[in-house]
Design a protein around this motif. Structure first.
Motif, PDB file in Angstrom:
ATOM      1  N   LEU A  65       0.871  -1.258   0.248  1.00 51.50           N
ATOM      2  CA  LEU A  65      -0.032   0.066   0.042  1.00 51.50           C
ATOM      3  C   LEU A  65       0.864   1.242  -0.053  1.00 51.50           C
ATOM      4  O   LEU A  65       1.259   1.803   1.050  1.00 51.50           O
ATOM      5  CB  LEU A  65      -1.036   0.055   1.342  1.00 51.50           C
ATOM      6  N   SER A  66       1.161   1.724  -1.295  1.00 47.22           N
ATOM      7  CA  SER A  66       2.046   3.008  -1.328  1.00 47.22           C
ATOM      8  C   SER A  66       1.955   3.358  -2.824  1.00 47.22           C
ATOM      9  O   SER A  66       1.354   2.713  -3.543  1.00 47.22           O
ATOM     10  CB  SER A  66       3.382   2.492  -1.019  1.00 47.22           C
ATOM     11  N   PHE A  67       2.496   4.638  -2.947  1.00 47.84           N
ATOM     12  CA  PHE A  67       2.374   5.291  -4.309  1.00 47.84           C
ATOM     13  C   PHE A  67       3.362   4.464  -5.236  1.00 47.84           C
ATOM     14  O   PHE A  67       4.404   3.891  -4.701  1.00 47.84           O
ATOM     15  CB  PHE A  67       2.805   6.595  -4.355  1.00 47.84           C
ATOM     16  N   VAL A  68       3.146   4.245  -6.359  1.00 48.43           N
ATOM     17  CA  VAL A  68       4.095   3.332  -7.373  1.00 48.43           C
ATOM     18  C   VAL A  68       5.277   3.962  -7.396  1.00 48.43           C
ATOM     19  O   VAL A  68       6.395   3.185  -7.711  1.00 48.43           O
ATOM     20  CB  VAL A  68       3.506   3.576  -8.646  1.00 48.43           C
ATOM     21  N   ALA A  69       5.739   5.061  -7.036  1.00 46.07           N
ATOM     22  CA  ALA A  69       7.072   5.372  -6.919  1.00 46.07           C
ATOM     23  C   ALA A  69       7.881   4.749  -6.018  1.00 46.07           C
ATOM     24  O   ALA A  69       9.173   4.712  -6.292  1.00 46.07           O
ATOM     25  CB  ALA A  69       7.242   6.877  -6.729  1.00 46.07           C
TER      26      ALA A  69
END
Length: 394
Positions: A105-109
């Motif tokens: 669960l994180s931004f794709v970056a």
């Protein structure tokens, strides 16, 4: 007990509560940047001086301000947060072919930076208390898959070396870093903080970004402070900072005129023009944090007694920057998430869901992943609501 409510009634109630929190009936973006006379003056000074590229006094001043705010000895400004995280991983010893432990669960970056470093993301579950990487789930997963060998810690299922742990402070809420660092120390893994969203957040009175060995920040246009684009590598390890600075400046050895490069480097240095904007923005950080905190309080008050959603509050022993305020939909309401997103956006309120779990994106489906029950549940329940600091009332 699951709530029984129609989508239309739920949308109407949530819309009214968000409007009560922000105090306006106008269309509202999710998170808008703020600029004033000081930013204009600093950028104009930079243009007038002619020093607009990657060398200039504003870069030095910006780096000093960032390091001071984050409680680290060094900051190295970069063109964006992804590049900062990539360089932090390389400096921390991540090599091509390694695996790096990251939250699903994180931004794709977060995962992109791992891949840019030549490594493979290995996805982990979240904590319901922080939204970030769960130390208990991490410990249990490493007990299942990690094997200590003469070549270091390896994933017994893939044979690849486990090289680092990357906690990401979701929406500015700090991960339980004491527990996570204890697991990391037990397994001999460096901790590389993805603090892209957490400038100004505190964990036990210590700034995010100073809680591992090295960290990355983002100053994208939607962050709490912005340089337009931009990021920074921050650390108190002088040798790591020196190497980071070298790598982001095309690995060019200092010389008055010679083009002497001693390894493959990157053209990731932040331009002086962007840094000038950043210097002015850093001066506004205390006021920005105070207003973000007031806005979070407005949301908490507006959602008292709401049966469809609760406002996610800062974890214990933390002082979050409240970069993005998040609603957590309650049992029975989560099935209407998309209707809520459609309805609030149609009402002029820019809201968005949390990111799709990274392990389900097509480029990452073959990457290793732990069981993800909490992250999967949160993915269905989180809705971000307008969070610009200018929505805070005096």
């Amino acid at each position: 007990m699951a709530i029984a409510v129609t989508p239309a009634d739920l949308v109407a109630d949530l819309t009214a509560r968000v409007r009560a929190a922000i105090g306006t009936s106008d269309p509202v973006p999710l998170h808008a940047p703020e600029f004033g006379p000081r930013e204009r003056a600093m950028v104009t000074d930079c243009i007038d001086s002619g020093w607009v590229s990657s060398v200039g006094s504003h870069v030095d001043a910006f780096e000093a301000a960032v390091a001071e705010a984050c409680g680290t000895e060094h900051a190295v400004a970069t063109v964006n947060g992804t590049s900062a995280l990539q360089i932090a991983l390389i400096v921390a010893g991540v090599r091509p072919g390694d695996e790096v432990l990251v939250p699903a669960l994180s931004f794709v970056a977060t995962a992109n930076a791992v891949c840019h470093a030549g490594a493979v993301p290995h996805f982990l579950d979240s904590s319901i208390e922080t939204l970030g990487l769960c130390p208990l789930a991490l410990s249990a997963h490493l007990a299942r898959v990690a094997e200590r060998t003469g070549n270091g810690l390896v994933n017994r299922n893939t044979g690849r070396r486990l090289a680092a742990i990357v906690p990401m402070h979701v929406f500015g809420h700090p991960v339980d870093m004491a527990a996570l660092n204890a697991v990391a120390e037990d397994y001999g893994l460096p901790v590389v903080e993805d603090a892209a969203e957490a400038l100004g957040s505190l964990y036990h009175d210590r700034p995010c970004g100073s809680l591992g060995q090295i960290a990355a920040l983002s100053f994208n246009g939607n962050k709490i402070l912005t340089t337009g684009g931009g990021g920074a590598v921050i650390t108190s390890n002088g040798e790591w900072a020196r190497r980071a600075r070298h790598l982001v400046t095309t690995a060019k050895r200092p010389h008055r005129w010679a083009f002497d490069h001693d390894e493959v480097g990157y053209n990731y240095r932040l331009p002086n023009l962007n840094a000038a904007l950043g210097v002015a923005q850093m001066e506004a950080l205390p006021d920005r944090l105070a207003r973000k905190r007031r806005l979070a309080g407005q949301y908490t008050k507006a959602f008292e007694g709401c049966t469809g959603a609760t406002v996610f509050g800062e974890p214990a022993h933390c002082r979050s920057n409240h970069w993005l305020n998040a609603l957590v939909l309650q049992d029975g309401a989560e099935v209407h998430r998309d209707a809520i997103l459609d309805g609030l956006n149609e009402a002029g309120l820019m809201v968005r869901p949390v990111w799709n779990l990274l392990n389900r994106l097509p480029m990452f489906v073959d990457c290793p992943a732990a069981p993800l029950p909490v992250a999967s549940d949160l993915e269905r329940r989180i809705v971000n609501v307008p969070s610009s600091a200018n929505l805070a009332r005096p």
